[in-house]
Design a protein around this motif. Structure first.
Motif, PDB file in Angstrom:
ATOM      1  N   ALA A 153     -21.359 -18.592 -10.359  1.00  0.00           N
ATOM      2  CA  ALA A 153     -22.456 -18.381 -11.304  1.00  0.00           C
ATOM      3  C   ALA A 153     -23.028 -16.978 -11.157  1.00  0.00           C
ATOM      4  N   THR A 154     -23.167 -16.529  -9.920  1.00  0.00           N
ATOM      5  CA  THR A 154     -23.643 -15.166  -9.679  1.00  0.00           C
ATOM      6  C   THR A 154     -22.616 -14.149 -10.159  1.00  0.00           C
ATOM      7  N   ARG A 155     -21.358 -14.442  -9.871  1.00  0.00           N
ATOM      8  CA  ARG A 155     -20.274 -13.520 -10.238  1.00  0.00           C
ATOM      9  C   ARG A 155     -20.212 -13.297 -11.747  1.00  0.00           C
ATOM     10  N   TYR A 156     -20.407 -14.348 -12.521  1.00  0.00           N
ATOM     11  CA  TYR A 156     -20.310 -14.245 -13.982  1.00  0.00           C
ATOM     12  C   TYR A 156     -21.676 -14.148 -14.663  1.00  0.00           C
ATOM     13  N   ASN A 157     -22.741 -14.108 -13.871  1.00  0.00           N
ATOM     14  CA  ASN A 157     -24.096 -14.015 -14.405  1.00  0.00           C
ATOM     15  C   ASN A 157     -24.356 -15.103 -15.446  1.00  0.00           C
ATOM     16  N   VAL A 158     -24.081 -16.333 -15.036  1.00  0.00           N
ATOM     17  CA  VAL A 158     -24.342 -17.503 -15.882  1.00  0.00           C
ATOM     18  C   VAL A 158     -25.166 -18.492 -15.069  1.00  0.00           C
ATOM     19  N   SER A 159     -25.696 -19.495 -15.723  1.00  0.00           N
ATOM     20  CA  SER A 159     -26.481 -20.514 -15.034  1.00  0.00           C
ATOM     21  C   SER A 159     -25.561 -21.426 -14.221  1.00  0.00           C
ATOM     22  N   ILE A 160     -26.145 -22.120 -13.250  1.00  0.00           N
ATOM     23  CA  ILE A 160     -25.397 -23.101 -12.469  1.00  0.00           C
ATOM     24  C   ILE A 160     -24.804 -24.160 -13.391  1.00  0.00           C
ATOM     25  N   THR A 161     -25.590 -24.602 -14.371  1.00  0.00           N
ATOM     26  CA  THR A 161     -25.105 -25.634 -15.291  1.00  0.00           C
ATOM     27  C   THR A 161     -23.889 -25.155 -16.067  1.00  0.00           C
TER      28      THR A 161
END
Length: 265
Positions: A153-161
């Protein structure tokens, strides 16, 4: 009437676009700019909308509502923009906007179709932000645990969901995701090869689970944890010889909501 677009076509389209750019973090603002789309990050009050694509005077305009957290380069803002790019790039959506068939907001009369269109745009966003080839490279030979989802999620800058849903679709380990509000299951999604498909109580969360404890014990309101749980406590149709079958559950709580990710070693 907007025709549905096969998910396989949406996936191919979104990933083709993403892989045209060398950046591993898909540059959604740059994609919009290269397509000549006018972007507006502005305040439109909370509870109104996240993003809106408008076709006017033969041009497309995308509005991102910062009052709902859709700031440039934020996880929510990036997903919302990727979703709106789906409305632009998916042929049926774009033509629908141009002809005035697809309106920016849903209505009661076309809610079923609108929901389908929104799901298509969500799927486009997921594939655009997390292309399968790059995503699978990141998880190759990695053992699954909650930290893997966090790192992705951090790597792709997206939410955990968003990341967990993508992992359930194309990951290398079967998982189930359960979303709960006020103790009631609102939705669930599992990998195709996850061993169970049905929850024990359907909509009401079982008490002997991490998320069950979260909603039943006020002193656990701020606890994020991974714990061992049992198949018979979570799932329906557990056979007698699987009564001692164990899984792991990681619960991510926030006020009256919680997301649980469940997996087996």
């Amino acid at each position: 009437m907007i025709n549905n677009t096969p998910l396989s076509h949406i996936k191919e389209l979104a990933e083709f676009i993403a892989l045209q750019y060398d950046e591993k973090l898909t540059p959604v603002d740059k994609i919009a700019q290269d397509e000549g789309l006018e972007l507006f990050y502005d305040g439109y009050e909370t509870g109104t909308f996240d993003g809106m694509t408008v076709y006017q005077n033969r041009k497309f305009y995308v509005h991102l509502n910062i009052d709902s957290g859709n700031r440039k380069d934020s996880t929510r803002g990036r997903f919302t923009l990727a979703h709106e790019l789906g409305h632009y790039f998916i042929d049926a959506h774009r033509v629908g906007l141009q002809k005035g068939i697809l309106v920016p907001h849903s209505s009661n009369t076309n809610k079923k179709q609108f929901d389908t269109i929104e799901r298509e745009a969500d799927y486009f966003a997921s594939c655009l932000l997390m292309p399968e080839s790059r995503f699978k490279d990141e998880i190759f030979r990695k053992k699954f645990n909650y930290e893997l989802i966090q790192n992705l999620a951090t790597r792709y800058n997206v939410s955990i969901t968003a990341c967990a849903l993508r992992f359930a679709q194309i990951g290398n380990h079967p998982i189930m995701i359960v979303y709960v509000e006020n103790g009631v299951v609102k939705w669930k999604l599992e990998s195709d090869d996850f061993p169970y498909k049905w929850l024990l109580n359907e909509k009401k969360i079982p008490k002997n689970t991490v998320v069950g404890e979260y909603f039943s014990k006020s002193n656990l309101r701020d606890v994020y944890k991974t714990e061992k749980v049992w198949a018979m406590d979570w799932f329906n149709n557990v056979r007698d010889y699987d009564t001692n079958r164990s899984f792991y559950e990681h619960c991510i709580p926030h006020r009256n909501k919680a997301l649980s990710i469940i997996w087996e070693d």
